[in-house]
Scaffold this motif. Structure first.
Motif, mmCIF file in Angstrom:
data_model
loop_
_atom_site.group_PDB
_atom_site.id
_atom_site.type_symbol
_atom_site.label_atom_id
_atom_site.label_comp_id
_atom_site.label_asym_id
_atom_site.label_seq_id
_atom_site.Cartn_x
_atom_site.Cartn_y
_atom_site.Cartn_z
ATOM 1 N N ASN A 1 38.882 39.427 40.392
ATOM 2 C CA ASN A 1 39.558 40.770 40.179
ATOM 3 C C ASN A 1 38.640 41.955 40.220
ATOM 4 O O ASN A 1 38.930 42.946 40.724
ATOM 5 C CB ASN A 1 40.081 40.507 38.420
ATOM 6 C CG ASN A 1 41.159 39.658 38.410
ATOM 7 O OD1 ASN A 1 42.009 39.387 39.167
ATOM 8 N ND2 ASN A 1 41.139 38.810 37.104
ATOM 9 N N THR A 2 37.339 41.981 39.837
ATOM 10 C CA THR A 2 36.221 42.815 39.530
ATOM 11 C C THR A 2 34.991 42.236 40.038
ATOM 12 O O THR A 2 34.846 40.967 39.823
ATOM 13 C CB THR A 2 36.237 43.680 38.436
ATOM 14 O OG1 THR A 2 35.942 42.813 37.500
ATOM 15 C CG2 THR A 2 37.744 44.563 38.168
ATOM 16 N N TYR B 1 38.619 40.992 33.476
ATOM 17 C CA TYR B 1 38.342 42.278 34.415
ATOM 18 C C TYR B 1 36.896 42.770 34.173
ATOM 19 O O TYR B 1 36.647 43.818 34.417
ATOM 20 C CB TYR B 1 39.198 43.313 34.329
ATOM 21 C CG TYR B 1 40.589 42.907 34.799
ATOM 22 C CD1 TYR B 1 40.934 43.256 36.046
ATOM 23 C CD2 TYR B 1 41.453 42.291 34.106
ATOM 24 C CE1 TYR B 1 42.226 42.830 36.978
ATOM 25 C CE2 TYR B 1 42.881 41.942 34.740
ATOM 26 C CZ TYR B 1 43.190 42.200 35.863
ATOM 27 O OH TYR B 1 44.245 41.952 36.392
ATOM 28 N N THR C 1 44.840 38.956 48.055
ATOM 29 C CA THR C 1 44.069 39.273 46.785
ATOM 30 C C THR C 1 43.231 40.272 47.057
ATOM 31 O O THR C 1 42.734 40.922 48.058
ATOM 32 C CB THR C 1 42.991 38.004 46.773
ATOM 33 O OG1 THR C 1 43.534 36.747 46.933
ATOM 34 C CG2 THR C 1 41.993 38.196 45.731
ATOM 35 N N VAL D 1 40.324 42.581 45.308
ATOM 36 C CA VAL D 1 39.227 42.550 44.503
ATOM 37 C C VAL D 1 38.457 44.188 44.539
ATOM 38 O O VAL D 1 38.444 44.955 45.484
ATOM 39 C CB VAL D 1 38.115 41.638 45.069
ATOM 40 C CG1 VAL D 1 37.077 41.545 44.309
ATOM 41 C CG2 VAL D 1 38.812 40.382 45.399
#
Length: 256
Positions: free
Chosen positions: A31-32, A67, A239, A241
């Motif tokens: 995610n991050t 996150y 996805t 990112v």
């Protein structure tokens, strides 16, 4: 989606002759992520047409269901690149990079996988066209690279070799007369083929967009870069990112 990416890529028209940041490496599906690097640039000849750039970097990622970009360690990088600007608007470079990247399971609690890491030896070159327009420096570059992957014991990984092509546009905008404050942006599309028992189809893999603010202190020979990168991985199922980056550049500390 392709039309949107193309419009952004052409709209940014982007590189800079002396831009001093080390963009984050791709850390896969998360995610991050966060990235920190420290590096040094040094002219190697009196005409200042040959330059060495060395950096050490580390990256961290979030868990798939969270996150926090500092959740767990992901990658360690050592990189050396030598650039030759042989014409006013043209330069090329050759580089060698070593990377250690941890591998995690994709199911909770997301512990280290088996094997727990992947080593990479990367050899690449870069060919760039440079120019400027008013307060904007820009260029286009092509970067072919060979990537060799190994398990932690240096045995060949299942996916052991990759050839990748990277097409990048990049621009920097000077915010003051001394050119010590800059805003820069990049767009970079990547295509690759990977070998397991045989080579896969050479095809599009991902695109990365970066936005950076840079401040240079000439007397201290330092540049600080604060940036954001959005990595869009895949074609049909994408996805997304988000990276937060900070790096420090030491600029030409030794006299020639």
């Amino acid at each position: 989606m392709v039309k949107t990416w193309s419009a952004i890529l052409l709209g940014t028209i982007i590189n800079v002759n002396c831009l001093a940041q080390f963009s984050p490496p791709g850390l896969g599906e998360a995610n991050t992520a966060s990235w920190f690097a420290i590096g040094m640039k040094q002219h190697l000849n009196e005409t200042k047409t040959v330059t060495s750039a060395t950096h050490l970097g580390l990256g961290r990622i979030s868990n798939p269901d969270a996150y926090n970009p500092f959740e767990k360690s992901s990658i360690y990088v050592v990189n050396e690149e030598v650039t030759h600007q042989f014409r006013k608007n043209w330069k090329y470079s050759a580089a060698l990079s070593y990377r250690w990247q941890n591998k995690y399971k994709d199911t909770p609690p997301y512990d280290l996988d088996t094997p727990n890491a992947r080593q990479e030896l990367r050899i690449y070159s870069r060919f760039s066209y440079l120019n400027s327009l008013n307060k904007m420096d820009y260029s286009f570059s092509y970067r072919p690279e060979l990537r060799f992957f190994y398990d932690p014991d240096f045995s060949a990984a299942t996916k052991n070799t990759q050839f990748r092509s990277r097409f990048r546009a990049k621009a920097a905008f000077n915010l003051n007369a001394l050119e010590t404050h800059k805003i820069s942006t990049t767009a970079e599309a990547m295509f690759s083929t990977t070998r397991t028992n045989s080579w896969s189809t050479f095809e599009y893999q991902e695109i990365r967009f970066c936005l950076y603010y840079s401040i240079t202190f000439p007397k201290q020979k330092l540049t600080f870069n604060l940036g954001y990168m959005n990595d869009l991985i895949g074609k049909d199922s994408i996805t997304d990112v988000h990276y937060f980056a900070f790096d420090i550049m030491i600029n030409h500390p030794f006299s020639i």
